[in-house]
Design an enzyme around this catalytic site. Structure first.
Site, PDB file in Angstrom:
ATOM      1  N   HIS A  33       0.820  -1.213   0.000  1.00  0.00           N
ATOM      2  CA  HIS A  33       0.000   0.000   0.000  1.00  0.00           C
ATOM      3  C   HIS A  33       0.854   1.264   0.000  1.00  0.00           C
ATOM      4  O   HIS A  33       0.549   2.219  -0.714  1.00  0.00           O
ATOM      5  CB  HIS A  33      -0.962  -0.002   1.193  1.00  0.00           C
ATOM      6  CG  HIS A  33      -1.909  -1.159   1.185  1.00  0.00           C
ATOM      7  ND1 HIS A  33      -2.682  -1.505   2.259  1.00  0.00           N
ATOM      8  CD2 HIS A  33      -2.208  -2.066   0.213  1.00  0.00           C
ATOM      9  CE1 HIS A  33      -3.413  -2.575   1.960  1.00  0.00           C
ATOM     10  NE2 HIS A  33      -3.138  -2.929   0.725  1.00  0.00           N
ATOM     11  N   HIS A  60      -9.511  -1.592  -4.750  1.00  0.00           N
ATOM     12  CA  HIS A  60      -8.400  -1.951  -3.873  1.00  0.00           C
ATOM     13  C   HIS A  60      -7.444  -2.921  -4.567  1.00  0.00           C
ATOM     14  O   HIS A  60      -6.219  -2.819  -4.408  1.00  0.00           O
ATOM     15  CB  HIS A  60      -8.867  -2.533  -2.542  1.00  0.00           C
ATOM     16  CG  HIS A  60      -7.694  -2.772  -1.643  1.00  0.00           C
ATOM     17  ND1 HIS A  60      -7.097  -1.756  -0.920  1.00  0.00           N
ATOM     18  CD2 HIS A  60      -6.924  -3.859  -1.445  1.00  0.00           C
ATOM     19  CE1 HIS A  60      -6.032  -2.227  -0.295  1.00  0.00           C
ATOM     20  NE2 HIS A  60      -5.907  -3.499  -0.600  1.00  0.00           N
ATOM     21  N   ASP A 104      -3.464  -2.464  -5.077  1.00  0.00           N
ATOM     22  CA  ASP A 104      -2.431  -3.475  -4.809  1.00  0.00           C
ATOM     23  C   ASP A 104      -1.558  -3.693  -6.044  1.00  0.00           C
ATOM     24  O   ASP A 104      -0.334  -3.805  -5.935  1.00  0.00           O
ATOM     25  CB  ASP A 104      -3.083  -4.818  -4.436  1.00  0.00           C
ATOM     26  CG  ASP A 104      -3.562  -4.874  -2.995  1.00  0.00           C
ATOM     27  OD1 ASP A 104      -3.112  -4.066  -2.163  1.00  0.00           O
ATOM     28  OD2 ASP A 104      -4.409  -5.754  -2.710  1.00  0.00           O
ATOM     29  N   HIS A 162      -1.246 -10.748  -5.441  1.00  0.00           N
ATOM     30  CA  HIS A 162       0.179 -10.480  -5.276  1.00  0.00           C
ATOM     31  C   HIS A 162       1.055 -11.532  -5.965  1.00  0.00           C
ATOM     32  O   HIS A 162       2.085 -11.203  -6.541  1.00  0.00           O
ATOM     33  CB  HIS A 162       0.535 -10.421  -3.794  1.00  0.00           C
ATOM     34  CG  HIS A 162      -0.228  -9.365  -3.046  1.00  0.00           C
ATOM     35  ND1 HIS A 162      -0.231  -8.043  -3.433  1.00  0.00           N
ATOM     36  CD2 HIS A 162      -1.012  -9.428  -1.944  1.00  0.00           C
ATOM     37  CE1 HIS A 162      -0.984  -7.350  -2.599  1.00  0.00           C
ATOM     38  NE2 HIS A 162      -1.473  -8.166  -1.684  1.00  0.00           N
TER      39      HIS A 162
HETATM   40 ZN    ZN Z   1      -4.070  -4.471  -0.349  1.00  0.00          ZN
END
Ligand code: ZN
Length: 318
Positions: free
Chosen positions: A85, A242, A246, A269
């Site tokens: 973040h 969001h 990311d 991720h």
């Molecule tokens: Zn996040």
């Protein structure tokens, strides 16, 4: 092309944050210091014994884990978790060079979005450096897959993300966001989106020693067909926003801003890290170019958040 698009940036002055880690639940303080051109984003830890780790490049090659968050290896068995973040805010607002200094093993979660970092960057201001900004220009498409999920980087005249999620939850469902990046659009449309979790999964995570700091102060809590947070959502599609936040942070681990299109379906991720390592696995996939060599001059970097002060090395722009 004016000087802001073409030149590297850092912060005018240092930023300070204090909070808790969303997974560790432990208190942590973090500062972000200005850095000289060519340094990129680096991170170092202040250790309990008064020593520090060496400044470590925020780079995909240093990723230790992408489970739940992105964790970097700092050497000497030290690591730092949940970097995505703060790195997203730096990258999203066009900060090329900065040193993150942290006294714990996990970045503070604050309100679960990137807005506290973004606001602090806007308040401090950007300093334009004399050196030219470099970009990773995508020359050939690279795609990585995991079942029906994928992440891809493709040639494109600009910087854009096209991200779609599909959750088996009536609150989330299928959401897509196509985002042509500018710092102002990042600030207005992305930075505010909070991380989220499912109430049933949180119980299991806590038993495993994760999400110990998570609460409705720093996460959207989803239970079956409703959002538990009394204040509700900040955007109807806050979840995909969001995920895009990311991805901006994860892609910054390429070391330079990417000139191209990022696409993702049901990503995260892990796939974001994998698409970077696949990109860099073959020199034919990309080239490093100066901003003024790009075929299409774009004014994205001049579309700045309201109130953001830009200080020139010449003191003649901004
Ligand atoms: Zn996040």
């Amino acid at each position: 092309m004016n000087s802001l698009s073409a030149r590297q940036c850092t912060l005018v002055s240092p930023l300070e944050f204090a909070g808790i880690g969303v997974h560790s639940g432990l208190p942590v303080t973090m500062s972000i210091e200005p850095a000289v051109a060519g340094e990129g984003i680096k991170i170092m830890r202040l250790l309990d014994n008064g020593k520090t780790t060496g400044p470590s490049e925020v780079h995909y090659s240093k990723i230790l884990s992408t489970t739940l968050c992105t964790t970097l290896d700092l050497g000497d068995s030290k690591s730092v978790a949940t970097i995505e973040h703060v790195v997203s805010a730096l990258s999203g607002l066009g900060v090329d060079n900065a040193l993150i200094v942290i006294n714990g093993a996990e970045c503070p979660i604050l309100d679960g979005s990137a807005m506290p970092f973004a606001k602090a960057i806007v308040q401090a201001g950007l300093k334009v450096l004399p050196q030219k900004r470099k970009y990773i220009k995508i020359l050939r498409s690279v795609t990585v897959r995991n079942n029906d999920a994928f992440a891809a980087l493709e040639p494109y005249n600009g910087r854009a993300l096209d991200l779609e999620i599909d959750f088996d939850s009536p609150v989330i469902g299928r959401q897509r966001m196509i985002f042509d990046w500018t710092p102002k659009k990042y600030f207005d449309e992305v930075a505010l989106a909070r991380t989220f979790g499912f109430v049933e999964e949180a119980k299991i995570l806590r038993q495993g020693g994760h999400a110990l700091g998570s609460s409705m102060e720093n996460s959207i809590a989803v239970e079956k067909d409703r959002v538990m947070n009394p204040e509700g959502l900040r955007f109807d599609d806050e979840f995909v926003r969001h995920k895009l936040l990311d991805a901006v942070g994860d892609l910054a681990l390429g070391g330079l801003p990417i000139y191209g299109m990022f696409r993702s379906f049901k990503g995260g991720h892990g796939l974001n890290a994998l698409v970077l390592s696949s990109l860099f696995a073959n020199d034919d996939n990309y080239e490093i170019v100066n901003a003024d060599e790009l075929p299409l001059v774009f004014d994205a970097l001049n579309d700045l958040p309201d109130g953001l002060r830009v200080e020139s090395y010449l003191r003649s722009v901004g």
